[in-house]
Design a protein around this motif. Structure first.
Motif, PDB file in Angstrom:
ATOM      1  N   ASN B 355       0.822  -1.201   0.000  1.00 28.89           N
ATOM      2  CA  ASN B 355       0.000   0.000   0.000  1.00 28.89           C
ATOM      3  C   ASN B 355       0.856   1.251   0.000  1.00 28.89           C
ATOM      4  OD1 ASN B 355      -2.327  -1.402   0.084  1.00 28.89           O
ATOM      5  ND2 ASN B 355      -2.522  -1.338   2.301  1.00 28.89           N
ATOM      6  N   HIS B 356       1.938   1.238   0.783  1.00 26.32           N
ATOM      7  CA  HIS B 356       2.769   2.424   0.863  1.00 26.32           C
ATOM      8  C   HIS B 356       3.412   2.721  -0.477  1.00 26.32           C
ATOM      9  CE1 HIS B 356       6.466   4.709   2.041  1.00 26.32           C
ATOM     10  NE2 HIS B 356       5.526   5.390   2.641  1.00 26.32           N
ATOM     11  N   ALA B 358       2.046   2.178  -3.278  1.00 29.59           N
ATOM     12  CA  ALA B 358       1.020   2.805  -4.105  1.00 29.59           C
ATOM     13  C   ALA B 358       0.750   4.242  -3.665  1.00 29.59           C
ATOM     14  CB  ALA B 358      -0.266   1.986  -4.051  1.00 29.59           C
ATOM     15  N   PHE B 359       0.426   4.467  -2.350  1.00 30.06           N
ATOM     16  CA  PHE B 359      -0.026   5.818  -2.043  1.00 30.06           C
ATOM     17  C   PHE B 359       1.117   6.811  -1.887  1.00 30.06           C
ATOM     18  CE2 PHE B 359       0.873   5.117   2.339  1.00 30.06           C
ATOM     19  CZ  PHE B 359       0.102   4.109   2.861  1.00 30.06           C
ATOM     20  N   CYS B 395      -6.568  13.071  -7.021  1.00 30.18           N
ATOM     21  CA  CYS B 395      -5.567  12.036  -6.745  1.00 30.18           C
ATOM     22  C   CYS B 395      -4.856  12.319  -5.433  1.00 30.18           C
ATOM     23  CB  CYS B 395      -4.553  11.983  -7.877  1.00 30.18           C
ATOM     24  SG  CYS B 395      -5.272  11.542  -9.444  1.00 30.18           S
ATOM     25  N   GLY B 399      -4.717   9.851  -2.149  1.00 31.93           N
ATOM     26  CA  GLY B 399      -3.468   9.463  -1.513  1.00 31.93           C
ATOM     27  C   GLY B 399      -3.415   9.854  -0.052  1.00 31.93           C
ATOM     28  N   SER B 402      -5.605   7.644   1.981  1.00 34.42           N
ATOM     29  CA  SER B 402      -5.041   6.297   2.131  1.00 34.42           C
ATOM     30  C   SER B 402      -3.962   6.278   3.184  1.00 34.42           C
ATOM     31  CB  SER B 402      -4.445   5.816   0.808  1.00 34.42           C
ATOM     32  OG  SER B 402      -5.395   5.818  -0.191  1.00 34.42           O
ATOM     33  N   PHE B 409     -10.233   3.070   2.111  1.00 33.71           N
ATOM     34  CA  PHE B 409      -8.999   3.003   1.338  1.00 33.71           C
ATOM     35  C   PHE B 409      -8.052   1.993   1.944  1.00 33.71           C
ATOM     36  CE2 PHE B 409     -10.039   6.191  -1.533  1.00 33.71           C
ATOM     37  CZ  PHE B 409     -10.747   7.159  -0.862  1.00 33.71           C
ATOM     38  N   ASN B 410      -6.996   1.685   1.197  1.00 34.99           N
ATOM     39  CA  ASN B 410      -6.189   0.524   1.557  1.00 34.99           C
ATOM     40  C   ASN B 410      -5.373   0.743   2.817  1.00 34.99           C
ATOM     41  OD1 ASN B 410      -4.647   2.400   0.324  1.00 34.99           O
ATOM     42  ND2 ASN B 410      -3.852   1.084  -1.270  1.00 34.99           N
ATOM     43  N   GLY B 411      -4.992   1.996   3.108  1.00 34.37           N
ATOM     44  CA  GLY B 411      -4.164   2.228   4.279  1.00 34.37           C
ATOM     45  C   GLY B 411      -4.846   1.805   5.570  1.00 34.37           C
ATOM     46  N   THR B 479      -3.949   5.738  -8.338  1.00 32.46           N
ATOM     47  CA  THR B 479      -5.217   5.992  -7.635  1.00 32.46           C
ATOM     48  C   THR B 479      -6.105   4.766  -7.713  1.00 32.46           C
ATOM     49  OG1 THR B 479      -5.016   8.212  -8.482  1.00 32.46           O
ATOM     50  CG2 THR B 479      -7.049   7.662  -7.368  1.00 32.46           C
ATOM     51  N   CYS B 482      -4.936   2.222  -5.297  1.00 35.03           N
ATOM     52  CA  CYS B 482      -5.310   2.569  -3.921  1.00 35.03           C
ATOM     53  C   CYS B 482      -6.761   2.235  -3.659  1.00 35.03           C
ATOM     54  CB  CYS B 482      -5.101   4.061  -3.664  1.00 35.03           C
ATOM     55  SG  CYS B 482      -3.408   4.500  -3.396  1.00 35.03           S
TER      56      CYS B 482
END
Lengths: 118, 520, 145
Positions: B355-356, B358-359, B395, B399, B402, B409-411, B479, B482
């Motif tokens: 995840n990190h 990505a965001f 975007c 981020g 996230s 969101f994925n975070g 995005t 994420c």
């Protein structure tokens, strides 16, 4: 002979780290990088040393078993070849950057090259 | 299918040298960007195909010997291993590289000698693929070095005074780290006589309690923590990552500190030292480093007004999360605790790493877009961008949400799993610290959104125009990742992250079993 | 950058041929004796540097533009990667697919000789490019106020 040469190699490594960490002049830092890299290469070659060994080159009329019994270990030498090339590229890049830094800042002193802070 | 694995390293390297030749031939010199993008697209396609091909048995780990030198019993060749963790990392690296190079097609127009940028970028990507795929300690070191040297050149690409200064400091500390890694490898070779990761692990397990193994572990963990920017070795990151051009910041913060730092650390701790009695001590050191980085990173970040520097400090903090999770998992597995708890911690750590990538890359790309439009990186001088730059601000918002850990969101999922795993493993104080740090990250990014996106534009500033569409496409890819990674958390866990975690856990044998003479 | 006296120039011109020949010898016999691509490349670079020092920077810039160094550098590395990928089609990645011959002969070892030549070319061209970039680049010093 055994332990003394390892001590000297570690002393060289410590000298290299000292020059890298404590010196203010960019050129001296680059020399410290070079000393550190070569000292570690020396340590790698020493790891493969065998007392009374010969160079690991296959002569004519020699089988590989005889060579393996009598020669020093060739694998650290292959590692050191790669490591020397890496050290060369890093030194070349560092010298090029130091020259460009001199153009921009007019000095080689690390204390004066401190635009980035915080 | 497994024969395609060496292409993941060979294609970017070959294309980098091809670009060096093509750039000096008349007529094709303008196509270097296209060639580079095609190479990375092929890489991404192969990495996804490799993952999809083994969906049925996800624990397959096929070794590939270079030159077919799988000498009967004696491993004298160089091995490439594509197990679950390697598949996850390869997808991560190539995904971020794809987004960054599409973005760079529009962003780098202000620089000259673009062929050099594309060649160095491809070298860095090929080397990072090589790091995660190699099954041999010295091969991993060589690829770490290639990626690091390419990154020194890329950080200094603009050759302004700040970039050169940051690149020089980064290089000096990077050389120190690499030297320590090499000393560690030398001591491991002297101890076991092998360089292959599995053979070294077997040799170390047979050697038992050993000062030399502990010394090698200290050197390796120290050098790799420096590459992963753990506190107290973090001093190079806040200077190097903001000074680089935006796509390079995304690559450095998004994948280089992961592939060359955290991944290598995980391999060394879990697979190489997994079967030895020192694994528990090393795991405790990792927990300490992870906690320090997590807390100090976020405290240093809250006072920053430079957008990219703030993002760089947050990178340190989030990497602290990942290393903490990995350390807790290793500690639990080494002392013979419940394997399920270790598995949960590993899932959290690896999911957060993905995840990190990505965001954080998304945030760095959007910061570059904002910098290009407004000409500044200072948060106080931005404002009102939500109306003027719609795509970029959307975007950036995704981020920021996230990284702050807002559902869906994925975070949010990865941080939740880490907090639960660390608490279940018996470290409630650390779990509380992790939750506190997540809250401070949220505060920090609320500040970013308030000053950069909301509010009124600074008086006297020309209205910001939206960035070129290629930059939007680059940001859009990340995005999408994420958004999807949060929603599709369960199938991703089953097919992508669990095989990766199992690949790491397989190497760890608990100390109790070792004392009774168990085999790794 | 000025050149040196005519004595140095003539001696360099005489010796350069031997240096380059020795470098090519070291590169080609990498599979029989110590040496190989990297060592031979460095010796070749030393010969070229000797000529540049003797004849001066302007003459060197006429004969050896930096672009040519980049092209040779890239093609040497490209040949190496292509050898690896061809091995891929012939069995395994990096497999030695040429005829291996008998040991201790000059033409033996399969792809080892090709790789040595490619690496020698790359190292020589790369190091000469580095030398030219560091020494002959025109710089203006800007002292900080």
């Amino acid at each position: 002979m055994g332990i003394a040469i390892y001590m000297m190699t570690f002393a060289l490594i410590v000298i290299g780290i000292y020059a890298l960490v404590a010196k203010k002049n960019l050129v001296r830092i680059i020399i410290g990088i070079a000393i550190l890299e070569y000292a570690v290469n020396l340590l790698l070659v020493l790891v493969g040393y065998k007392k009374g060994g010969m160079a690991p080159i296959l002569a004519e009329k020699q089988t590989s078993l005889e060579l393996a019994a009598r020669a020093v270990d060739p694998l650290p030498q292959a590692m050191v070849l790669t490591s020397i090339v890496i050290g060369l590229s890093v030194t070349a890049l560092a010298v090029a950057m130091a020259m460009r830094l001199y153009d921009k800042y007019g000095t080689f002193d690390m204390n004066d090259i401190r635009d980035l802070r915080g | 299918m497994k024969d395609l694995v060496p292409l993941l390293v060979g294609i970017p390297l070959g294309t980098a040298f091809l670009i060096a030749v093509l750039a000096h031939l008349k007529g094709v010199a303008r196509l270097t960007g296209l060639v580079a993008t095609l190479a990375i697209a092929v890489n991404l396609f192969i990495s996804i195909a490799l993952w999809a091909a083994v969906l049925a048995q996800p624990d397959a780990a096929e070794p590939i010997w270079a030159g077919n030198w799988d000498g009967a019993g004696v491993p004298i060749g160089i091995e490439l291993v594509c197990d679950g963790l390697a598949r996850l990392m390869v997808i991560t690296v190539n995904m971020v590289a794809m987004a960054a190079i599409i973005y760079a097609a529009a962003y780098m127009k202000r620089f000259t000698t673009l062929w050099l940028f594309h060649a160095l970028f491809l070298l860095m990507t090929g080397a990072m693929n090589g790091v995660v795929l190699s099954g041999d300690l010295f091969n991993m070191y060589v690829f770490i070095e290639v990626a690091a040297i390419a990154s020194y050149g890329l950080v200094a690409f603009g050759t302004e005074s700040q970039e050169l200064e940051a690149a020089f400091k980064y290089m000096v500390l990077g050389v120190l780290a690499s030297t320590f890694i090499l000393i560690g490898i030398a001591v491991l070779y002297a101890l076991t006589g092998q360089l292959n990761i599995r053979q070294v692990a077997a040799g170390l397990a047979a050697a038992g309690r050993n000062w030399a193994a502990l010394f090698a572990a200290v050197c390796l963990v120290g050098g790799l923590s420096l590459k992963a920017a753990m506190v107290p070795f973090h001093a190079w990151l806040p200077d190097a990552h903001p000074s680089a051009p935006a796509p390079i910041s995304a690559m450095l913060s998004g994948v280089l500190i992961k592939a060359a730092g955290v991944y290598a650390l995980a391999r060394v701790v879990f697979t190489v030292f997994g079967g030895t009695p020192q694994c528990g001590q090393i795991a405790n050191v990792l927990i300490l480093l992870g906690t320090l980085s997590m807390v100090l990173g976020v405290f240093l970040a809250v006072g920053q007004w430079d957008f990219k520097r703030l993002l760089a400090y947050h990178s340190i903090s989030q990497m602290g999360y990942v290393v903490l999770a990995l350390g807790v998992a290793a500690a639990v597995a080494a002392r013979g605790g419940d394997k399920a708890i270790a598995s949960v911690c590993l899932l959290g750590g690896l999911f957060h790493m993905f995840n990190h990538a990505a965001f954080k890359s998304l945030l760095f790309l959007s910061s570059g877009s904002i910098e290009q439009a407004t000409g500044t990186r200072n948060l106080k001088e931005m404002g009102g961008l939500a109306r003027q730059m719609r795509v970029t601000s959307f975007c950036c918002r995704v981020g920021a949400l996230s990284i702050a850990g807002v559902p869906p969101f994925n975070g949010f999922f990865s941080k939740l799993i880490i907090v639960i795993g660390v608490a279940m493993a018996g470290y409630p104080v650390l779990a509380a610290l992790a939750a506190l740090v997540a809250l401070m990250t949220l505060l920090s990014f609320v500040k970013v959104q308030r000053y950069a996106l909301e509010g009124q534009p600074a008086p006297g500033r020309t209205p910001a125009r939206e960035s070129p569409w290629l930059m939007g496409v680059g940001m859009g890819i990340l995005t999408l990742v994420c958004l999807l990674a949060g929603v599709a958390c369960w199938p991703l866990k089953q097919y992508l992250f669990d095989p990766a975690g199992n690949a790491l856990l397989r190497g760890v044998v608990s100390a109790a079993r070792l004392a009774m003479g168990g085999t790794p | 950058m000025k050149g040196m006296t005519p004595v140095v120039q003539n001696v360099s011109r005489l010796v350069a041929g031997f240096v380059i020949l020795y470098a090519v010898y070291v590169v080609c016999t990498g599979h029989l004796a110590p040496g190989g691509g990297f060592a031979g490349g460095v010796i070749l670079m030393a010969g070229v540097v000797m000529l540049v020092l003797a004849f001066g920077g302007d003459r060197a810039r006429e004969l050896m533009a930096e672009n040519r160094c980049h092209v040779l550098d890239g093609s040497g590395a490209l040949v190496f990667v292509l050898v690896a990928l061809f091995g891929f089609f012939a069995g395994g990645f990096f497999k030695n697919f040429l005829d291996r011959g008998t040991a201790h002969e000059f033409l033996s070892g399969g792809t080892i000789m090709v790789c040595n030549l490619a690496i020698g070319l790359k190292v020589a061209a790369g190091l000469v490019g580095i030398f030219l970039a560091l020494v002959l680049a025109s710089r203006q010093a800007m002292p900080k106020e």
